[in-house]
Design a protein around this motif. Structure first.
Motif, mmCIF file in Angstrom:
data_model
loop_
_atom_site.group_PDB
_atom_site.id
_atom_site.type_symbol
_atom_site.label_atom_id
_atom_site.label_comp_id
_atom_site.label_asym_id
_atom_site.label_seq_id
_atom_site.Cartn_x
_atom_site.Cartn_y
_atom_site.Cartn_z
ATOM 1 N N THR A 1 12.924 -45.933 -20.318
ATOM 2 C CA THR A 1 13.593 -44.942 -21.153
ATOM 3 C C THR A 1 15.039 -45.367 -21.339
ATOM 4 O O THR A 1 15.740 -45.628 -20.358
ATOM 5 N N TRP A 2 15.488 -45.454 -22.583
ATOM 6 C CA TRP A 2 16.857 -45.870 -22.846
ATOM 7 C C TRP A 2 17.263 -45.437 -24.253
ATOM 8 O O TRP A 2 16.425 -45.056 -25.061
ATOM 9 N N PHE A 3 18.555 -45.466 -24.504
ATOM 10 C CA PHE A 3 19.040 -45.181 -25.854
ATOM 11 C C PHE A 3 20.243 -46.056 -26.144
ATOM 12 O O PHE A 3 20.892 -46.593 -25.231
ATOM 13 N N TYR B 1 19.433 -44.731 -31.297
ATOM 14 C CA TYR B 1 18.098 -45.259 -31.048
ATOM 15 C C TYR B 1 17.624 -44.713 -29.702
ATOM 16 O O TYR B 1 18.248 -44.987 -28.668
ATOM 17 N N PHE B 2 16.547 -43.943 -29.708
ATOM 18 C CA PHE B 2 16.018 -43.335 -28.487
ATOM 19 C C PHE B 2 14.610 -43.856 -28.221
ATOM 20 O O PHE B 2 13.733 -43.780 -29.097
ATOM 21 N N TYR B 3 14.400 -44.367 -27.015
ATOM 22 C CA TYR B 3 13.099 -44.905 -26.644
ATOM 23 C C TYR B 3 12.682 -44.376 -25.276
ATOM 24 O O TYR B 3 13.510 -44.269 -24.365
ATOM 25 N N THR B 4 11.408 -44.073 -25.129
ATOM 26 C CA THR B 4 10.899 -43.646 -23.833
ATOM 27 C C THR B 4 9.427 -44.011 -23.700
ATOM 28 O O THR B 4 8.701 -44.112 -24.695
ATOM 29 N N LYS B 5 9.021 -44.207 -22.468
ATOM 30 C CA LYS B 5 7.615 -44.435 -22.131
ATOM 31 C C LYS B 5 7.198 -43.344 -21.149
ATOM 32 O O LYS B 5 7.885 -43.121 -20.146
ATOM 33 N N ALA C 1 10.099 -35.895 -24.258
ATOM 34 C CA ALA C 1 11.204 -36.533 -23.543
ATOM 35 C C ALA C 1 12.295 -36.980 -24.511
ATOM 36 O O ALA C 1 13.489 -36.751 -24.276
ATOM 37 N N ASN C 2 11.900 -37.627 -25.609
ATOM 38 C CA ASN C 2 12.900 -38.082 -26.569
ATOM 39 C C ASN C 2 13.608 -36.916 -27.240
ATOM 40 O O ASN C 2 14.791 -37.007 -27.591
ATOM 41 N N LYS C 3 12.894 -35.816 -27.424
ATOM 42 C CA LYS C 3 13.504 -34.616 -27.998
ATOM 43 C C LYS C 3 14.612 -34.097 -27.084
ATOM 44 O O LYS C 3 15.714 -33.769 -27.540
#
Length: 586
Positions: A540-542, A556-560, A570-572
């Motif tokens: 998870t990172w941005f 840029y928002f990313y998560t697994k 989670a990204n919300k």
């Protein structure tokens, strides 16, 4: 000089019959009673349209901060002086020029060619608009010292731009851009530009108009990327394509014909060039609104795949049919998942996957494809955004005995061919159409393949909002936002600990490959720790950065997560927490 002095100078030096004089004279007179007109003058003259690694990009009109014959002429004369500094051999190698369908693109391209010719530099031009990637291909094919494309890519219709390439086929890097800028700044807008007649330069041989054989070479190069064909793919798959009134119409449809697809359809209203982009407004295939007419046509013909390229055909985006029969837009990361998977899976099944394969993605692109590449024994390298950086890693890869397979970034840009060193919507379209036809033969849709990829590699989510902040005030506020979050690094976001921060301002190293040095840029990247014990590892990172070509700050928002639903949630949560911090900066 301040903006008032600059505008007064232009008013004094512009010929009275020049449309730019008439435009400026009207604004100046209006400014006597209208403060908005005064602000307009300031925006046009408070700075010069800067030339950098992205070239020039701005609204069309009068002013130093606008695209017009004077700013284009000055830039071209500066580049001509830069090339002449390399001697007669560089001048003889010449420059190849292309243009998109925008207002003044053809006129600017002919003017650019005329200036280069007047400086004794060999120049190649196309008889009409061509895709940006074809220009990038021909820089290397013709062996020119440089290339220039008059295009504003996917920007709104009010814009135009000027991209510069060097002899490696990539857009110019920082060192060359700085050298060109130094020469450009020495040129006077009104008296420093050498010019000649375009038609006379063609007759004399200084300007060569390229024939259709070069279009054929470009398409042959693209079509050589094919992994599966013949009975392996279902060529009757129903497809819809739109060039969004840009340069892709002829080459993209010719590619489909060459490959033997029999059931493709083009959006007629968007088939021909239109500088006003009347049917689409904002001609960016990243925007779902750009697919409105494609969806209507797709429902009529039962299309499984909708494809679009932007006005200069370097960007490519798709919508795919779900199991419920609805079209859903894929973001650039998701299309990247499909392409990376198809290329790796395809080469492995064909026995052509090299032991030393390498791919490249940008620092703000999902790490899911890193996991995908690793599972096939392929290295995934990172670079700064932009294909001057992504394709610019190819010499490094070659020096270190890697075989380049693919490069891409989240902003719907894909480079599948080592000989086309820029993003290419035509080759990306061929590979996606081929993949869809290949999986259809196996009884699967692209939607089902994407779902299987999430199940195999983890349930990722990708969210990429941006804020548009135009003008002087907007640029200053973007600067304050970056300064604030850089000076006040958060320790946690939405209940997740910040475990690492990369500030790329002074450069950095690729996380996976320390030998792959990443130059400095104004971008930040934050890595978070997930608290779910069911996750084997946090991914998870941005990231936050200002756009280099538009008045935007990008996120840029990313998560697994353990499910797609949890990833979306989670990204919300994370994006809301970050945007609350940013929006508080006035």
């Amino acid at each position: 000089m301040n903006y008032k002095e600059k505008s007064a100078e232009w008013l004094a030096k512009l010929p009275k019959d020049d449309p730019l004089y008439i435009e400026l004279d009207e604004i100046v007179k209006k400014s006597e009673t209208d403060p908005n007109a005064e602000a307009d003058i300031e925006d046009r003259f408070y700075k010069e349209l800067s030339f950098g690694t992205a070239g020039l990009r701005g609204k069309i009109g009068v002013g130093t901060n606008r695209m017009n014959f004077y700013t284009v002429g000055r830039a071209t004369q500066g580049i001509a002086d830069y090339i002449k500094g390399f001697g007669q051999d560089a001048m003889d190698k010449g420059v190849v020029i292309a243009h998109d369908p925008r207002h003044f693109s053809k006129e600017f391209s002919k003017y650019t060619a005329s200036i280069l010719a007047a400086n004794g530099i060999k120049t190649y031009v196309f008889p009409d608009l061509r895709p940006t990637p074809e220009l990038a291909f021909l820089v290397r094919r013709l062996g020119t010292i440089s290339g220039i494309n008059i295009t504003a890519s996917h920007n709104p219709r009010e814009y135009n731009g000027y991209k510069a390439y060097w002899d490696d086929g990539c857009q110019v890097g920082q060192e060359i851009a700085d050298g060109m800028t130094e020469c450009i700044l020495k040129v006077d807008y009104f008296n420093g530009v050498k010019k000649t007649d375009f038609d006379e330069a063609v007759k004399s041989g200084l300007i060569t108009v390229l024939g259709p054989e070069y279009d054929r070479e470009y398409l042959d190069k693209i079509e050589s990327l094919s992994i599966h064909g013949g009975d392996e793919i279902d060529l009757s798959i129903p497809l819809v394509y739109t060039p969004l009134n840009g340069a892709g119409s002829i080459p993209f449809t010719q590619m489909l014909k060459d490959r033997g697809f029999t059931n493709w359809h083009i959006v007629e209203e968007q088939k021909d060039p239109d500088p006003d982009f009347t049917t689409v407004g904002y001609p960016n295939p990243e925007a779902p609104a750009a697919f409105k007419m494609s969806e209507e046509l797709g429902k009529k013909v039962g299309a499984e795949l909708l494809m679009a390229t932007d006005p200069d055909s370097d960007r490519f985006a798709i919508e795919i049919l779900t199991d419920s029969g609805e079209y859903v837009p894929l973001n650039g990361n998701q299309t990247g998942y499909l392409l990376v998977n198809y290329i790796l899976e395809g080469h492995k099944s064909a026995g052509t996957l090299p032991d030393n394969g390498a791919m490249v993605k940008s620092i703000v692109t999902s790490t899911m494809t890193t996991k995908m590449a690793e599972s096939y024994g392929v290295e995934m390298f990172e670079s700064l955004t932009g294909f001057k950086n992504i394709c610019g890693r190819i010499p490094f890869l070659e020096e270190n005995k890697f075989q380049y397979l693919f490069g891409y970034e989240e902003s719907v840009g894909y480079a599948a061919c080592i000989d086309i060193r820029d993003k290419d919507g035509i080759s990306a379209g061929m590979l996606v159409a081929e993949a869809a036809a290949y999986y259809r033969k196996q009884g699967k849709t692209l939607w089902q393949v994407l779902t299987q990829l999430y199940e195999k590699y983890g349930f990722y989510d990708e969210y990429e909002p941006n804020m548009v902040l135009e003008g002087i005030e907007g640029a200053e506020r973007i600067g304050r936002m970056m300064d604030y979050i850089r000076s006040n690094p958060p320790k946690e976001i939405a209940g997740r600990e910040v475990v690492n921060i990369i500030d790329y301002l002074n450069g950095s190293e690729d996380i996976e490959h320390p030998e792959n040095k990443i130059p400095g840029t104004n971008a930040l990247r934050y890595f978070l720790k997930e608290n779910d014990e069911n996750l084997k590892e946090s991914d998870t990172w941005f990231s936050i950065r200002p756009s280099g070509t538009e008045p935007k700050i990008k996120f840029y928002f990313y998560t697994k997560q353990t499910s797609r639903e949890k990833a979306l949630e989670a990204n919300k949560e994370i994006s809301k927490a970050v945007m609350d911090i940013i929006n508080a900066v006035e």
